[in-house]
Design a protein around this motif. Sequence first.
Motif, short mmCIF file in Angstrom:
data_model
loop_
_atom_site.label_atom_id
_atom_site.label_comp_id
_atom_site.label_asym_id
_atom_site.label_seq_id
_atom_site.Cartn_x
_atom_site.Cartn_y
_atom_site.Cartn_z
N GLY A 100 -1.36 2.45 7.39
CA GLY A 100 -0.55 1.99 8.52
C GLY A 100 0.66 2.87 8.76
O GLY A 100 1.17 2.97 9.87
N ALA A 101 1.12 3.51 7.69
CA ALA A 101 2.31 4.38 7.78
C ALA A 101 1.92 5.85 7.92
O ALA A 101 2.74 6.74 7.71
CB ALA A 101 3.17 4.19 6.53
N TYR A 102 0.69 6.10 8.30
CA TYR A 102 0.12 7.46 8.34
C TYR A 102 0.98 8.45 9.14
O TYR A 102 1.11 9.61 8.77
CB TYR A 102 -1.29 7.38 8.96
CG TYR A 102 -2.02 8.69 8.99
CD1 TYR A 102 -2.58 9.23 7.83
CD2 TYR A 102 -2.18 9.41 10.18
CE1 TYR A 102 -3.25 10.44 7.84
CE2 TYR A 102 -2.85 10.63 10.21
CZ TYR A 102 -3.38 11.12 9.04
OH TYR A 102 -4.04 12.33 9.05
N LEU A 103 1.58 7.99 10.24
CA LEU A 103 2.35 8.91 11.09
C LEU A 103 3.81 9.07 10.64
O LEU A 103 4.58 9.79 11.25
CB LEU A 103 2.33 8.42 12.55
CG LEU A 103 0.98 8.48 13.27
CD1 LEU A 103 1.05 7.78 14.61
CD2 LEU A 103 0.51 9.92 13.45
N ARG A 104 4.18 8.36 9.57
CA ARG A 104 5.58 8.40 9.13
C ARG A 104 5.75 9.33 7.92
O ARG A 104 4.83 9.52 7.14
CB ARG A 104 6.05 6.98 8.77
CG ARG A 104 5.96 6.02 9.95
CD ARG A 104 6.33 4.62 9.56
NE ARG A 104 7.74 4.52 9.19
CZ ARG A 104 8.28 3.42 8.66
NH1 ARG A 104 7.55 2.36 8.45
NH2 ARG A 104 9.56 3.39 8.35
N THR A 105 6.96 9.88 7.78
CA THR A 105 7.19 10.83 6.68
C THR A 105 8.31 10.40 5.74
O THR A 105 8.39 10.89 4.61
CB THR A 105 7.54 12.22 7.25
OG1 THR A 105 8.59 12.06 8.21
CG2 THR A 105 6.34 12.86 7.94
N ASP A 106 9.17 9.50 6.16
CA ASP A 106 10.32 9.09 5.35
C ASP A 106 9.87 8.11 4.25
O ASP A 106 9.64 6.93 4.50
CB ASP A 106 11.37 8.43 6.26
CG ASP A 106 12.64 8.08 5.50
OD1 ASP A 106 12.58 7.96 4.26
OD2 ASP A 106 13.69 7.91 6.15
N LYS A 107 9.74 8.64 3.01
CA LYS A 107 9.19 7.83 1.91
C LYS A 107 10.02 6.58 1.63
O LYS A 107 9.48 5.51 1.36
CB LYS A 107 9.07 8.69 0.65
CG LYS A 107 7.91 9.68 0.69
CD LYS A 107 7.65 10.26 -0.69
CE LYS A 107 6.33 11.01 -0.76
NZ LYS A 107 6.30 12.22 0.07
N LYS A 108 11.33 6.71 1.69
CA LYS A 108 12.21 5.56 1.39
C LYS A 108 12.01 4.46 2.43
O LYS A 108 11.88 3.29 2.10
CB LYS A 108 13.69 6.04 1.39
CG LYS A 108 14.70 4.94 1.10
CD LYS A 108 14.80 4.66 -0.42
CE LYS A 108 15.77 3.54 -0.72
NZ LYS A 108 15.18 2.21 -0.69
N ALA A 109 11.95 4.86 3.71
CA ALA A 109 11.75 3.89 4.80
C ALA A 109 10.38 3.22 4.69
O ALA A 109 10.24 2.01 4.92
CB ALA A 109 11.90 4.58 6.15
N ILE A 110 9.38 4.01 4.29
CA ILE A 110 8.02 3.46 4.12
C ILE A 110 8.03 2.41 3.00
O ILE A 110 7.44 1.34 3.11
CB ILE A 110 6.99 4.58 3.83
CG1 ILE A 110 6.81 5.46 5.07
CG2 ILE A 110 5.64 4.00 3.41
CD1 ILE A 110 6.03 6.75 4.83
N GLN A 111 8.74 2.72 1.91
CA GLN A 111 8.85 1.79 0.79
C GLN A 111 9.55 0.49 1.22
O GLN A 111 9.12 -0.61 0.85
CB GLN A 111 9.61 2.45 -0.38
CG GLN A 111 9.54 1.70 -1.70
CD GLN A 111 8.13 1.26 -2.12
OE1 GLN A 111 7.19 2.05 -2.03
NE2 GLN A 111 7.97 0.03 -2.54
#
Length: 236
Positions: A100-111
Amino acid sequence: MLQVKNLNVSYGAIHALHGISLEVKQGDIVTLIGANGAGKTTTLRAISGLVKAQSGEVLYEGKSITNMRAHQIVKLGMSHVPEGRMVFANLTVLENLQMGAYLRTDKKAIQNEMEYVFSVFPRLQERQKQVAGTLSGGEQQMLAIGRALMSKPKFLMLDEPSLGIAPLLVKTIFEKIVEINKQQGISILLVEQNANLALEISTYGYVLETGRIILQDQSSALRQNPQVKSAYLGGM
């Protein structure tokens, strides 16, 4: 937030949508109700770029997204939870959420997003290592919604979230939809056959019949409408 203007969609010789127009305001839950085959799913698929519009326009935050590619629309902040859930059955719960987070790069925000999804659906946290295909229908629906939230949408489209789910879990899913809307301020377009539940949690509703919008009003007014009552609310 969303404006659909005079949208027409055809599948070959079948004219599925006949010039429908609707809008969703910032922070609202709007529902689209109607019988099977009315064109509800086609409407969502046309908005999210999965089906080509023949004519008409889809505006998102004032910008035309008509016939834009689906992944570009996701990037703009719109997520679509499809009918039938469509989870990746052979991947784990955690892997589905990461997709679901495939297009995102910010690891902290994804967490942070992952933690939010687990706070809304604790059962997903308990089952994060489980293969998604082995979950119950209700759990798969939670996962489908959680996966959509991982892209950090501002606008969420839900197609038949109560379909094939035990009645007890349906109530939970709908409570969570309201919670997501209130906590995150996410605008929601909800397609649902359980018209009573849909009108209960939404502010505004549209009634779709054979590809045409035949009624629209505040959800509270639609619940009292004799036509809606007899056709969709079991004559309540």
